[in-house]
Structure formats: structure tokens, C-alpha cells
Design a protein around this motif. Structure first.
Motif, PDB file in Angstrom:
ATOM      1  N   ALA A 171      36.380  36.995  52.461  1.00  0.00           N
ATOM      2  CA  ALA A 171      36.445  37.666  51.372  1.00  0.00           C
ATOM      3  C   ALA A 171      37.857  38.583  51.142  1.00  0.00           C
ATOM      4  O   ALA A 171      37.848  39.649  52.265  1.00  0.00           O
ATOM      5  CB  ALA A 171      34.995  38.724  51.160  1.00  0.00           C
ATOM      6  N   ILE A 172      38.541  38.413  50.236  1.00  0.00           N
ATOM      7  CA  ILE A 172      39.737  38.946  50.298  1.00  0.00           C
ATOM      8  C   ILE A 172      40.039  39.508  48.614  1.00  0.00           C
ATOM      9  O   ILE A 172      39.527  38.961  47.708  1.00  0.00           O
ATOM     10  CB  ILE A 172      40.750  38.040  50.704  1.00  0.00           C
ATOM     11  N   HIS A 173      40.941  40.546  48.556  1.00  0.00           N
ATOM     12  CA  HIS A 173      41.341  40.839  47.315  1.00  0.00           C
ATOM     13  C   HIS A 173      41.911  39.748  46.478  1.00  0.00           C
ATOM     14  O   HIS A 173      42.954  39.167  47.018  1.00  0.00           O
ATOM     15  CB  HIS A 173      42.196  42.154  47.211  1.00  0.00           C
ATOM     16  N   ALA A 174      41.447  39.603  45.383  1.00  0.00           N
ATOM     17  CA  ALA A 174      41.936  38.481  44.411  1.00  0.00           C
ATOM     18  C   ALA A 174      43.335  38.579  44.130  1.00  0.00           C
ATOM     19  O   ALA A 174      44.175  37.443  43.786  1.00  0.00           O
ATOM     20  CB  ALA A 174      41.242  38.323  43.030  1.00  0.00           C
ATOM     21  N   ASP A 175      44.216  39.871  44.352  1.00  0.00           N
ATOM     22  CA  ASP A 175      45.517  39.887  44.033  1.00  0.00           C
ATOM     23  C   ASP A 175      46.500  39.732  45.345  1.00  0.00           C
ATOM     24  O   ASP A 175      47.667  39.528  45.051  1.00  0.00           O
ATOM     25  CB  ASP A 175      45.895  41.358  43.646  1.00  0.00           C
ATOM     26  N   VAL A 234      37.421  45.523  47.542  1.00  0.00           N
ATOM     27  CA  VAL A 234      37.918  45.627  46.041  1.00  0.00           C
ATOM     28  C   VAL A 234      38.901  46.708  46.113  1.00  0.00           C
ATOM     29  O   VAL A 234      39.956  46.732  45.364  1.00  0.00           O
ATOM     30  CB  VAL A 234      36.712  46.157  45.363  1.00  0.00           C
ATOM     31  N   LEU A 235      39.014  47.930  46.968  1.00  0.00           N
ATOM     32  CA  LEU A 235      39.761  48.702  47.066  1.00  0.00           C
ATOM     33  C   LEU A 235      41.077  48.684  47.896  1.00  0.00           C
ATOM     34  O   LEU A 235      41.787  49.466  48.335  1.00  0.00           O
ATOM     35  CB  LEU A 235      39.159  50.158  47.601  1.00  0.00           C
ATOM     36  N   LYS A 236      41.193  47.476  48.414  1.00  0.00           N
ATOM     37  CA  LYS A 236      42.469  46.818  49.160  1.00  0.00           C
ATOM     38  C   LYS A 236      42.585  47.579  50.518  1.00  0.00           C
ATOM     39  O   LYS A 236      43.600  47.733  50.784  1.00  0.00           O
ATOM     40  CB  LYS A 236      43.723  47.258  48.016  1.00  0.00           C
ATOM     41  N   GLU A 256      37.417  41.252  41.440  1.00  0.00           N
ATOM     42  CA  GLU A 256      38.667  41.464  42.407  1.00  0.00           C
ATOM     43  C   GLU A 256      38.417  40.824  43.757  1.00  0.00           C
ATOM     44  O   GLU A 256      39.183  41.006  44.489  1.00  0.00           O
ATOM     45  CB  GLU A 256      38.532  43.220  42.634  1.00  0.00           C
ATOM     46  N   ILE A 257      37.388  40.315  43.860  1.00  0.00           N
ATOM     47  CA  ILE A 257      37.058  39.659  44.981  1.00  0.00           C
ATOM     48  C   ILE A 257      37.078  38.186  44.921  1.00  0.00           C
ATOM     49  O   ILE A 257      36.735  37.405  44.018  1.00  0.00           O
ATOM     50  CB  ILE A 257      35.694  39.991  45.561  1.00  0.00           C
ATOM     51  N   ALA A 258      37.828  37.697  45.973  1.00  0.00           N
ATOM     52  CA  ALA A 258      37.942  36.190  46.000  1.00  0.00           C
ATOM     53  C   ALA A 258      37.354  35.548  47.374  1.00  0.00           C
ATOM     54  O   ALA A 258      37.559  36.277  48.487  1.00  0.00           O
ATOM     55  CB  ALA A 258      39.478  35.638  46.019  1.00  0.00           C
ATOM     56  N   ARG A 259      36.917  34.587  47.360  1.00  0.00           N
ATOM     57  CA  ARG A 259      36.227  34.128  48.828  1.00  0.00           C
ATOM     58  C   ARG A 259      36.871  32.640  48.960  1.00  0.00           C
ATOM     59  O   ARG A 259      36.734  31.770  48.392  1.00  0.00           O
ATOM     60  CB  ARG A 259      34.604  34.156  48.677  1.00  0.00           C
ATOM     61  N   ARG A 260      37.275  32.533  50.199  1.00  0.00           N
ATOM     62  CA  ARG A 260      38.050  31.533  50.811  1.00  0.00           C
ATOM     63  C   ARG A 260      37.361  30.885  52.184  1.00  0.00           C
ATOM     64  O   ARG A 260      37.032  31.879  52.930  1.00  0.00           O
ATOM     65  CB  ARG A 260      39.635  31.432  50.830  1.00  0.00           C
ATOM     66  N   PRO A 261      37.003  29.698  52.326  1.00  0.00           N
ATOM     67  CA  PRO A 261      36.655  29.169  53.617  1.00  0.00           C
ATOM     68  C   PRO A 261      37.944  29.437  54.746  1.00  0.00           C
ATOM     69  O   PRO A 261      38.897  29.305  54.408  1.00  0.00           O
ATOM     70  CB  PRO A 261      36.427  27.584  53.336  1.00  0.00           C
TER      71      PRO A 261
END
Length: 328
Positions: A171-175, A234-236, A256-261
Motif C-alpha cells: 500500500a503506497i501513496h498514489a503520488d 496517506v500522510l506520506k 490517496e492510497i494505491a495498492r500493488r502486488p
């Protein structure tokens, strides 16, 4: 005194009907079986219970009256026991107590409980949230009926029914530039400050994934709260490594959250339902397991691999009103 309840019922039938033949016909067995039961009971009792009179048939002796009276009381107690206990094997208790791994509560448990109540009928749900040690204790001392957890940590008493495998993901910030990738490697995460879900057994399980690199990332933020970890992303503060995703029915991710395998294919933990009943489970426990399996199946295979289930047929009852109580 070693006399079975079945033999007592034979003797009471003889006393009531006044005939060995009539008792045998009533129970649909041979007269020799009735006579054998009488002989065994008299041997155990140490006195004659019946005597035969040519004109009156089989009669109870004065001493045997006490035996027959006590036997009738015992058989009546047996009937009362069956009437009280028999339906309980099929009925759902008025309150079902469910223990769950604490992060599960905010991720999906209320949605799962809703489906279980819809399938069962009016009841109260007591949801107890704990770490693996607390769940072990609650299951061991009967505080909860079932537990939902990962198949990591202590060896729980009873049996575990697997529901689905949950591969770890990022789980990582979308930016973040890494969010543009379809998969993120452990090497890329190891170079960043990490946000960590710091539950007992969970920390070591998540961090052990980095041991293939011989380098673990620096932890900059840790919390036992899944919500706090998600807020930190979310708060980086940095990315985090997690197992389960939140159900969109309960706690959908903010934009604001992106999830990637993960790029690496590492062993995935399983979500399991644990109970102390083994293969002889009460009906309500079997129903909860079926509902939980269907819940994860409906959630979607893109998030995890649902375990094959057997014997999933069951009667589903229209939804009622209910109360849900959560204790920590």
C-alpha cells in the motif's frame, strides 16, 4: 449399578403391561431380549424384580417397586434431557460470540456478520477483537464460539477451516512514482522508510519477507491499528506491506492510497475459521463457516485465492433485526 437406559425401558414396559410378551411386542424385540434384560438387572440389583403368577401374569415384587419407580424417574429425566438438548444441536444460540484478529474488525467483520445474520435469523453478535495470544486464550476458555485469524502464530486448540489465501501486497501513496508500476519489488521497498502494522507475530511475519535481500527497511512509523497505518501512508510517511485489503463495503481506501502486488512470489498466509468442535460442529458453526467462505468468494479472486469448500448446502433464512456488540 451397570444397567443401561434401554434395559430400564424394557423393565418398565414389563411392569406397565404386565407381560414379557407384551413388552417385547411394544419394543419390537424378542422375548429372550426382555428376559435377558430382567436377569441382568436383577443380578445388578441383588434382588428379584418380577415374579410370575399364573392368573395375573408378570408382577413387580415389593422390593422391585422401588427399582421400577427409580427407573421411571431416570427415563423421565432422559426424555427431558433429549427435549432440552436435542434441538440445541440444530438451533443457533441467542448470542453468537466471535473472536477476530484485531485488524479484521475494521476491514470486513461487520459486513461478514451482516451476511451471517441475514442467513440465520434474529440473534445478538458479540465481536471480540484481539491479538493472537488473546484469541488463543478466548478459544481455550470458551469465551468465544469461533475465531477468525491468520494461520500464523500459536497452534490454536481445535480445528481450523481455511477460507482463502491472502498474498502480501504494497500500500503506497498514489503520488509515489512506484505507484505507477503494476508490481513493486521488495528491493524497491527496502530502500524506503516503511510504515509497519506492529501486531504480535505480524511484525516478524511481514518483515521476514525482506530476509531474501539480507536487508530490512528502516521502520519510520509503527502502529497496532490498521487505520493508523493506512493514515500514515496517506500522510506520506512511506509505503507499507500488508496482507488483507479492506472490504469496500466497510472501509474503502481513500484516493490517496494505491495498492500493488509484490513482484516476488512468496508464501501467502490463510484466513481461517477456528473452533474447538473438530469434525462434529454445531449447525450454527457450520453455517458461519459457509457464510464466511461465500463472503470471500463474493469479494473477488483478484484480492486472494478462495479455498475450495465442501458441503456448503444449508438453509438460508430471511434477514431480521439484530444487535451487534463489540468489546475490546
Amino acid at each position: 449399578m451397570n444397567v443401561s437406559l434401554r434395559h430400564l425401558s424394557y423393565l418398565c414396559a414389563v411392569a406397565e403391561l404386565g407381560s414379557v410378551q407384551a413388552a417385547a411386542k411394544h419394543h419390537r424385540i424378542s422375548t429372550s431380549s426382555i428376559l435377558a434384560a430382567i436377569a441382568h438387572a436383577e443380578s445388578e440389583f441383588g434382588a428379584m424384580i418380577f415374579f410370575r403368577m399364573a392368573s395375573k401374569g408378570t408382577q413387580v415384587t415389593p422390593h422391585g417397586e422401588r427399582f421400577i419407580t427409580a427407573a421411571r424417574s431416570l427415563l423421565h429425566a432422559q426424555d427431558e434431557f433429549v427435549q432440552r438438548v436435542g434441538p440445541q444441536s440444530y438451533a443457533t444460540p441467542a448470542r453468537v460470540r466471535i473472536g477476530c484478529f484485531r485488524p479484521f474488525s475494521s476491514l470486513f467483520m461487520s459486513a461478514l456478520v451482516r451476511k451471517f445474520v441475514d442467513a440465520t435469523g434474529p440473534l445478538e453478535i458479540e465481536l471480540k477483537e484481539g491479538d493472537v495470544t488473546e484469541l488463543y486464550d478466548w478459544l481455550s476458555d470458551g469465551t468465544v464460539d469461533v475465531v477468525m485469524a491468520y494461520d500464523i502464530g500459536p497452534h490454536y486448540p481445535g480445528s481450523a477451516t481455511p477460507l482463502c489465501k491472502v498474498p502480501r501486497h504494497v500500500a503506497i501513496h498514489a503520488d509515489d512514482p512506484l505507484a505507477r508500476k503494476k508490481e513493486i519489488s521488495l528491493k524497491e521497498i527496502a530502500q524506503r522508510d516503511l510504515v509497519l502494522l506492529d501486531m504480535p507475530h505480524t511484525e516478524e511475519f511481514l518483515m521476514a519477507a525482506f530476509d531474501i535481500l539480507a536487508k530490512r527497511p528502516k521502520v519510520c512509523f509503527r502502529s497496532r491499528s490498521y487505520e493508523a497505518v493506512r493514515s500514515a501512508v496517506v500522510l506520506k510517511f512511506g509505503p507499507t506491506l500488508l496482507n488483507l485489503r479492506p472490504s469496500p463495503l466497510v472501509a474503502a481506501d481513500p484516493p490517496e492510497i494505491a495498492r500493488r502486488p509484490l513482484q516476488e512470489k512468496i508464501p501467502a498466509p490463510q484466513v481461517v475459521v477456528i473452533d474447538v468442535y473438530g469434525h462434529i460442529k454445531p449447525a450454527f458453526v457450520r453455517k458461519f463457516i459457509r457464510v464466511a467462505h461465500d463472503f470471500f468468494s463474493d469479494w473477488g479472486p483478484e484480492n486472494f485465492a478462495v479455498t475450495t469448500s465442501e458441503n456448503r448446502k444449508g438453509l438460508l433464512i430471511p434477514p431480521p433485526n439484530q444487535h451487534v456488540r463489540t468489546s475490546r
